[in-house]
Design a protein around this motif. Structure first.
Motif, PDB file in Angstrom:
ATOM      1  N   ASP A  51       0.827  -1.200   0.000  1.00 25.14           N
ATOM      2  CA  ASP A  51       0.000   0.000   0.000  1.00 25.14           C
ATOM      3  C   ASP A  51       0.866   1.257   0.000  1.00 25.14           C
ATOM      4  OD1 ASP A  51      -2.326  -1.475   0.018  1.00 25.14           O
ATOM      5  OD2 ASP A  51      -2.554  -1.417   2.204  1.00 25.14           O
ATOM      6  N   ILE A  52       0.435   2.239  -0.761  1.00 24.15           N
ATOM      7  CA  ILE A  52       1.169   3.500  -0.904  1.00 24.15           C
ATOM      8  C   ILE A  52       0.313   4.633  -0.348  1.00 24.15           C
ATOM      9  CG2 ILE A  52       2.141   5.133  -2.544  1.00 24.15           C
ATOM     10  CD1 ILE A  52       3.760   2.553  -2.285  1.00 24.15           C
ATOM     11  N   GLU A  53       0.921   5.464   0.527  1.00 28.95           N
ATOM     12  CA  GLU A  53       0.186   6.565   1.137  1.00 28.95           C
ATOM     13  C   GLU A  53       0.705   7.937   0.728  1.00 28.95           C
ATOM     14  OE1 GLU A  53       0.151   6.067   5.341  1.00 28.95           O
ATOM     15  OE2 GLU A  53      -0.913   4.142   5.297  1.00 28.95           O
ATOM     16  N   SER A  54       1.946   8.017   0.259  1.00 30.36           N
ATOM     17  CA  SER A  54       2.524   9.321  -0.060  1.00 30.36           C
ATOM     18  C   SER A  54       3.498   9.186  -1.223  1.00 30.36           C
ATOM     19  CB  SER A  54       3.267   9.888   1.163  1.00 30.36           C
ATOM     20  OG  SER A  54       4.417   9.092   1.453  1.00 30.36           O
ATOM     21  N   TRP A  55       3.938  10.321  -1.742  1.00 24.89           N
ATOM     22  CA  TRP A  55       4.914  10.308  -2.832  1.00 24.89           C
ATOM     23  C   TRP A  55       6.253   9.753  -2.355  1.00 24.89           C
ATOM     24  CZ3 TRP A  55       4.566  10.256  -7.816  1.00 24.89           C
ATOM     25  CH2 TRP A  55       5.699  10.476  -8.602  1.00 24.89           C
ATOM     26  N   ALA A  56       6.578   9.986  -1.077  1.00 25.22           N
ATOM     27  CA  ALA A  56       7.810   9.410  -0.519  1.00 25.22           C
ATOM     28  C   ALA A  56       7.755   7.887  -0.565  1.00 25.22           C
ATOM     29  CB  ALA A  56       8.014   9.893   0.917  1.00 25.22           C
ATOM     30  N   ASP A  57       6.572   7.313  -0.306  1.00 31.60           N
ATOM     31  CA  ASP A  57       6.400   5.859  -0.406  1.00 31.60           C
ATOM     32  C   ASP A  57       6.655   5.380  -1.836  1.00 31.60           C
ATOM     33  OD1 ASP A  57       5.720   5.756   2.250  1.00 31.60           O
ATOM     34  OD2 ASP A  57       3.561   5.602   1.909  1.00 31.60           O
ATOM     35  N   VAL A  58       6.174   6.161  -2.805  1.00 31.19           N
ATOM     36  CA  VAL A  58       6.378   5.822  -4.221  1.00 31.19           C
ATOM     37  C   VAL A  58       7.871   5.774  -4.527  1.00 31.19           C
ATOM     38  CG1 VAL A  58       6.043   6.583  -6.607  1.00 31.19           C
ATOM     39  CG2 VAL A  58       4.171   6.791  -4.962  1.00 31.19           C
ATOM     40  N   GLN A  59       8.591   6.803  -4.115  1.00 30.43           N
ATOM     41  CA  GLN A  59      10.019   6.884  -4.416  1.00 30.43           C
ATOM     42  C   GLN A  59      10.803   5.731  -3.793  1.00 30.43           C
ATOM     43  OE1 GLN A  59      10.321  11.031  -2.956  1.00 30.43           O
ATOM     44  NE2 GLN A  59      11.146  11.551  -4.964  1.00 30.43           N
ATOM     45  N   LEU A  60      10.550   5.444  -2.511  1.00 28.24           N
ATOM     46  CA  LEU A  60      11.287   4.375  -1.836  1.00 28.24           C
ATOM     47  C   LEU A  60      10.966   3.005  -2.422  1.00 28.24           C
ATOM     48  CD1 LEU A  60      11.099   5.507   1.915  1.00 28.24           C
ATOM     49  CD2 LEU A  60      13.076   5.569   0.395  1.00 28.24           C
ATOM     50  N   ALA A  61       9.690   2.780  -2.712  1.00 28.22           N
ATOM     51  CA  ALA A  61       9.290   1.480  -3.258  1.00 28.22           C
ATOM     52  C   ALA A  61       9.894   1.258  -4.647  1.00 28.22           C
ATOM     53  CB  ALA A  61       7.766   1.379  -3.325  1.00 28.22           C
ATOM     54  N   LEU A  62       9.917   2.300  -5.474  1.00 30.97           N
ATOM     55  CA  LEU A  62      10.464   2.144  -6.818  1.00 30.97           C
ATOM     56  C   LEU A  62      11.980   1.978  -6.790  1.00 30.97           C
ATOM     57  CD1 LEU A  62       8.321   4.590  -9.005  1.00 30.97           C
ATOM     58  CD2 LEU A  62       8.086   2.119  -8.694  1.00 30.97           C
ATOM     59  N   ILE A  63      12.665   2.661  -5.864  1.00 31.39           N
ATOM     60  CA  ILE A  63      14.107   2.452  -5.722  1.00 31.39           C
ATOM     61  C   ILE A  63      14.391   1.003  -5.352  1.00 31.39           C
ATOM     62  CG2 ILE A  63      16.099   2.975  -4.253  1.00 31.39           C
ATOM     63  CD1 ILE A  63      15.117   5.880  -4.169  1.00 31.39           C
ATOM     64  N   ASP A  64      13.600   0.470  -4.432  1.00 21.76           N
ATOM     65  CA  ASP A  64      13.767  -0.929  -4.014  1.00 21.76           C
ATOM     66  C   ASP A  64      13.539  -1.885  -5.185  1.00 21.76           C
ATOM     67  OD1 ASP A  64      14.007  -3.159  -2.214  1.00 21.76           O
ATOM     68  OD2 ASP A  64      11.831  -3.315  -2.220  1.00 21.76           O
ATOM     69  N   ARG A  65      12.504  -1.645  -5.951  1.00 23.59           N
ATOM     70  CA  ARG A  65      12.172  -2.528  -7.083  1.00 23.59           C
ATOM     71  C   ARG A  65      13.208  -2.405  -8.210  1.00 23.59           C
ATOM     72  NH1 ARG A  65       9.791  -6.525  -6.126  1.00 23.59           N
ATOM     73  NH2 ARG A  65      11.386  -6.210  -4.581  1.00 23.59           N
ATOM     74  N   ALA A  66      13.678  -1.175  -8.444  1.00 19.36           N
ATOM     75  CA  ALA A  66      14.692  -0.966  -9.488  1.00 19.36           C
ATOM     76  C   ALA A  66      15.998  -1.650  -9.108  1.00 19.36           C
ATOM     77  CB  ALA A  66      14.909   0.521  -9.727  1.00 19.36           C
ATOM     78  N   ALA A  67      16.379  -1.542  -7.830  1.00 15.95           N
ATOM     79  CA  ALA A  67      17.616  -2.170  -7.374  1.00 15.95           C
ATOM     80  C   ALA A  67      17.538  -3.691  -7.460  1.00 15.95           C
ATOM     81  CB  ALA A  67      17.919  -1.740  -5.940  1.00 15.95           C
TER      82      ALA A  67
END
Length: 449
Positions: free
Chosen positions: A156-172
């Motif tokens: 679940d995503i609640e903020s833009w910060a969540d988007v950034q951290l989750a995508l960094i994790d997935r990209a890595a």
């Protein structure tokens, strides 16, 4: 004034984090009956010292760390009547408790600060995409401006910060990531971001920008200066930069950085003008700034008002819910830090992401200028990073000592002095290499802007 704020913010941050870390060691050592001789913030010659009980407390000349010195036969002779209070005479479990207490104190500090922030209320940016560059990874995946991200790979995503951290994790992780969004017209839809072939140098805090999405849509908001490259190249008020030489620039910082990197070079800039997509050709003027040659086109940008509407919201939680959020935030940040370190070692993420004291000081100053909440969040992030780093199984770090004492517990006898000495050399070598890389990255960032 800016430099002074940066220095003060950095000194306060290091002082607080080191004090908390070392106090963790000190507090548990005292509870275990171990005599503590010195509690030092900083290394080298003491600048200020005072005696409190049997411990000398001091501030030393080099402020990049600290230490707690305990009674130990391996360092100095110990009187027979005090042998039972020497660190080296304690059973392995007590020594392990003392060692792990420092990193745990850093995690506890982050939890307490996050708890206070979440109870007091924090302003977050909605996970709504404000702009998407058509010819980009996000554009090809089918994202459009106005999409609200609700889940990333089931999280679940609640903020833009969540988007950034989750995508960094997935990209890595180099995976195909499923992103669920709510469309402005209603209904949810899944979009796939394929990170399997992403450049490892792109995996950093600017990842969302690099893949072509931004939380805010930016545009040229003032007429370009008369006779400037922007005016001569046909740029107008309202134009939204999409790409420079084919590379996506979904936000103004990315666009400005791309222009600065091309002084005196003929440059193709793609802009959105109303419903049209246009290619403009211009040559950024070469100017000197801070001893570096950069490009400038004479255009100023700002956010589109429509993309700001409802973007920020205040969120506050009750004590119990805030504690749960604080624990979750600390856990997620710790896990991501470990993952990123491992992915650097395995080659999935570039070592360019390592930061040294120069970058840490710069971030301290930036967060301090943004206000207390931003600075406290920065303290939490660095405190967690300090805790994670110290738990790594590297000799000379707390994690290395835990490794030795765990081996002693399993074997029934201490690790040999020869093995420990060799481990110390390896550990010092690894830390020195990491510091060299981090400092090199800091200097490179300063020189390239």
């Amino acid at each position: 004034m800016s430099l002074l704020i940066t220095l003060l913010a950095f000194i306060v941050a290091i002082g607080v984090l080191v004090s908390i870390h070392e106090y963790g060691h000190y507090w548990v050592a005292r509870r275990c009956g171990i005599k503590v001789l010195t509690f030092s913030i900083g290394f080298g010659k003491p600048l200020l010292k005072w005696q409190r009980g049997e411990t000398q407390w001091q501030l030393a000349a080099i402020p990049l760390g600290g230490y707690v010195k305990m009674l130990d036969e391996r360092e100095d002779p110990v009187a027979p009547e005090e042998l039972h209070r020497a660190f080296n005479r304690q059973p392995p479990l007590k020594r392990m408790a003392v060692v792990v207490a420092g990193p745990l104190a850093n995690f506890l500090l982050a939890i307490v600060i996050y708890w206070a922030i979440f109870m007091g209320g924090v302003q977050v940016m909605a996970p709504r995409i404000g702009a998407v560059t058509p010819d980009s990874l996000a554009g090809h995946a089918g994202f459009v401006a106005g999409d609200v991200v609700t889940r990333i790979d089931g999280r679940d995503i609640e903020s833009w910060a969540d988007v950034q951290l989750a995508l960094i994790d997935r990209a890595a992780a180099r995976v195909r990531s499923s992103v669920t969004v709510e469309r402005p017209g209603g209904g949810e839809i899944d979009r796939i971001l394929d990170f399997t072939d992403i450049d490892k140098d792109a995996i950093d805090g600017s990842l969302t920008s690099r893949i072509g999405m931004s939380v805010v849509a930016y545009r040229v908001d003032e007429p370009p200066a008369a006779g400037s490259p922007a005016q001569l190249g046909g740029m107008r008020v309202g134009d939204r930069p999409l790409a420079v030489e084919g590379r996506p620039t979904p936000d103004w910082p990315a666009f400005a950085a791309a222009v600065r990197a091309r002084p005196g070079l003929v440059t193709r800039i793609t802009v959105a003008r109303g419903a049209q997509t246009l290619a403009l050709t211009l040559t950024p003027e070469a100017v000197e700034e801070g001893g570096r040659r950069i490009g400038r086109i004479g255009a100023a940008g700002g956010p589109e008002p429509a993309s700001l509407a409802g973007l920020r919201r205040d969120v506050a939680y009750g004590p119990v819910q805030a504690l749960g959020k604080a624990l979750g935030q600390t856990w997620d940040t710790s896990a991501l830090s470990l993952k990123m370190l491992w992915r650097m070692v395995s080659g999935n993420v570039s070592f360019k992401q390592l930061s040294g004291p120069v970058a840490i000081a710069d971030y301290a100053g930036q967060s301090a200028r943004l206000g207390w909440v931003a600075y406290l969040q920065y303290l939490c992030l660095i405190s967690i990073s300090l805790g994670v780093l110290n738990l790594l199984p590297v000799p000379v770090l707390d994690g290395g000592h835990l490794m030795y004492y765990s081996a002693e517990l399993l074997r029934g006898r201490p690790v040999s002095e020869r093995v420990m000495e060799l481990g110390q050399r390896v550990g010092v070598g690894l830390l020195a290499a990491l510091m060299v890389v981090a400092l090199y990255n800091d200097v490179t960032r300063l020189l390239t802007g």
